[in-house]
Design an enzyme around this catalytic site. Structure first.
Site, mmCIF file in Angstrom:
data_model
loop_
_atom_site.group_PDB
_atom_site.id
_atom_site.type_symbol
_atom_site.label_atom_id
_atom_site.label_comp_id
_atom_site.label_asym_id
_atom_site.label_seq_id
_atom_site.Cartn_x
_atom_site.Cartn_y
_atom_site.Cartn_z
ATOM 1 N NE ARG A 124 -3.606 -0.322 2.591
ATOM 2 C CZ ARG A 124 -4.568 -0.145 3.815
ATOM 3 N NH1 ARG A 124 -4.261 -1.005 4.894
ATOM 4 N NH2 ARG A 124 -5.423 0.651 3.638
ATOM 5 C CD GLN A 130 -0.790 6.569 -3.424
ATOM 6 O OE1 GLN A 130 -1.617 7.520 -3.967
ATOM 7 N NE2 GLN A 130 -0.154 6.690 -2.698
ATOM 8 C CG ASP A 133 -4.928 0.545 -0.710
ATOM 9 O OD1 ASP A 133 -5.485 -0.394 -0.121
ATOM 10 O OD2 ASP A 133 -4.130 1.343 0.029
ATOM 11 C CB SER A 136 -6.888 2.474 0.932
ATOM 12 O OG SER A 136 -5.782 2.381 1.588
ATOM 13 C CE1 TYR A 231 -2.823 -2.066 7.135
ATOM 14 C CE2 TYR A 231 -0.649 -2.790 5.943
ATOM 15 C CZ TYR A 231 -1.915 -2.484 5.836
ATOM 16 O OH TYR A 231 -2.795 -2.990 4.757
#
Length: 389
Positions: A124, A130, A133, A136, A231
Site C-alpha cells: 500500500r 494506490q 488499494d 483503503s 501499519y
C-alpha cells in the site's frame, strides 16, 4: 492487449450486499477490450440490475456458466468450498482471500492449479498501487458508515444545540486507530458537530489526526508501534497491558468510541477491555470496525452483533460496514479491480512478473504451487529435521 473474459459472481457471505464488479467497472473493462460476464442478480443487493450490466456491455449468466466461461473470476470474499470445486486449472481468482488467516484455502487453490491473487497483500505504500488499494477504499467507506451508525445509536445529539429550552453539550467522540477508516470516522463525526479526539500508537498519526482538526489523545504509551507498510506493528504483551490501562482511564470520559485498529494477517488487538466498558456512562456507544470471527478491538464484541452491557453501554460489532453502503463500496472496489487488471494484463496477456512488487505482494498460488512466502510457510511448515537444522 490480449482479450480475456472477466466474470463476477454473487457474494454468498451472510449479510453481504456488495458485488466485486459494478456496471461502471464492466464498461471500463469492455473499453479495454475484455469480455465481461456477471452472475444473474449479482448486483441486485447493491442496486445494480442485470440490465445495468447489459447496457455496460456485459452478459448476465447463471453461476455455473460464469465459472465455466470466465478466464478471470473476481469476488470480494473467499469462495466457499463448493465454489472452489467450480474453478478449473489455469483460471485466475481475484479477491480479498485472506490467505494468511485461511491457509487451507490457499492449499486447495494450489491443488486445483488456480492462480489466486489476493488484494490483502497489496503493497500500500507504493504510489503505483494506490489506485488498486481495495483495503483503503473499503476502509474509507467503513469509517464513514461507522460515524453514521454511532450517531444513529447514540441517544443524544452530536453537535451542540442552543435552544430556548437550554444548551445541550456536544458529544465527546474518541476514534482509536488513525488509518484510513479512523481518519474518515474522525472527519465525519466532526462534520456532524461532535468534539472528536483521535488516538493511534504510531507517532506519525499525530499529524494526521491534527490535519482533520481533531484533538489527539496523549496517554502513557511505552514506545511508538509503527510497523511496515504504514501499519502499526503488534504490541508486546507488556506494551499491550500498559496501553489498555491508559486507554481504560481515558475511555470513561467519552460518549462514543469508534475502534478501527487492525494488524494485517493477525487477529485485531484488543484495545477496549471489559473494565473500560464497565467504566463508561450509561447510554455510551462503542462501534468496533475490527470485529470478526477472529476477534476485535473491543473485548466481547461479536461480528455483526449489537449488545448492551450491564451498565448500559451499547457495543456494536461492525466488521462489514462497507456492505451497508453497497453501491458506493462496490463502485470503489470495482475500480480497484480494474486498475489491478490494467496493471497485470498487457499485450501478451496476463503477466505475472515475480520481480514486480505489486505482483509479488498479491500473487498467492500459481501453476499448482503456493507462491507467496508468508502463505507458503503456513501451508508447508518446516519439518522436524528442518526446524532443528
Amino acid at each position: 492487449m490480449t482479450e480475456h473474459t472477466v466474470g463476477a459472481v454473487a457474494e454468498t457471505a451472510p449479510g453481504e450486499r456488495r458485488v466485486a464488479l459494478s456496471p461502471d467497472g464492466a464498461a471500463r473493462l469492455r473499453a479495454a477490450g475484455h469480455q465481461v460476464i456477471v452472475e444473474t442478480g449479482a448486483g441486485n443487493a447493491a442496486w445494480f440490475t442485470d440490465s445495468d450490466y447489459t447496457e455496460a456491455g456485459a452478459r448476465a449468466l447463471a453461476r455455473d456458466e460464469v465459472y465455466a466461461q470466465a478466464d478471470i473470476i473476481v469476488c470480494i470474499h473467499p469462495p466457499a468450498a463448493d465454489a472452489v470445486g467450480l474453478l478449473r486449472p489455469g483460471q485466475v481468482l481475484i479477491g480479498l482471500l485472506a490467505p494468511v488467516l485461511n491457509p487451507d484455502l490457499a492449499r486447495s487453490l494450489a491443488q486445483a492449479k488456480v492462480t489466486a491473487i489476493s488484494l490483502d497483500g497489496l503493497p500500500r505504500t507504493l504510489s503505483a498501487a494506490q489506485s488498486m488499494d481495495v483495503l483503503s477504499s473499503q476502509a474509507n467507506v467503513a469509517g464513514y458508515k461507522a460515524a453514521l451508525v454511532a450517531a444513529d445509536t447514540y441517544g443524544g445529539y452530536l453537535p451542540m444545540f442552543m435552544t430556548a429550552a437550554g444548551t445541550t453539550r456536544p458529544a465527546q467522540v474518541l476514534v482509536i486507530g488513525a488509518g484510513v477508516a479512523g481518519l474518515q470516522a474522525i472527519s465525519t463525526t466532526r462534520r456532524l458537530g461532535a468534539v472528536v479526539t483521535g488516538y493511534d500508537v504510531r507517532d506519525a498519526a499525530r499529524a494526521d489526526v491534527a490535519s482533520t482538526g481533531a484533538n489527539f489523545l496523549d496517554i502513557a504509551a511505552p514506545v511508538s508501534a509503527a510497523g511496515d507498510g504504514g501499519y502499526a506493528r503488534a504490541l508486546t504483551e507488556d506494551e499491550r497491558d500498559a496501553q489498555q490501562l491508559a486507554l481504560a482511564a481515558a475511555i470513561a470520559g467519552f460518549d462514543i468510541v469508534i475502534t478501527t485498529a487492525q494488524v494485517p494477517g493477525r487477529a485485531a488487538p484488543v484495545l477496549v477491555s471489559a473494565a473500560a466498558l464497565g467504566a463508561m456512562r450509561p447510554g455510551s456507544v462503542v462501534v468496533d470496525l475490527a470485529a470478526n470471527e477472529f476477534g476485535g478491538n473491543v473485548e466481547g464484541a461479536l461480528p455483526e452483533t449489537t449488545m448492551i452491557t450491564d451498565n448500559g453501554v451499547t457495543v456494536i460489532g461492525a466488521g462489514n460496514l462497507p456492505s451497508g453502503v453497497p453501491k458506493a463500496a462496490s463502485t470503489a472496489y470495482s475500480r480497484n479491480i480494474v486498475a489491478l487488471l490494467t496493471h497485470l494484463v498487457g499485450d501478451d496477456g496476463l503477466t505475472l512478473d515475480p520481480t514486480d512488487p505489486i505482483t509479488a505482494g498479491v500473487l498467492i498460488t500459481h501453476d499448482g504451487n503456493v507462491i507467496h512466502p508468508a502463505v507458503r510457510a503456513l501451508v508447508e511448515p518446516p519439518t522436524a529435521e528442518g526446524a532443528g537444522a
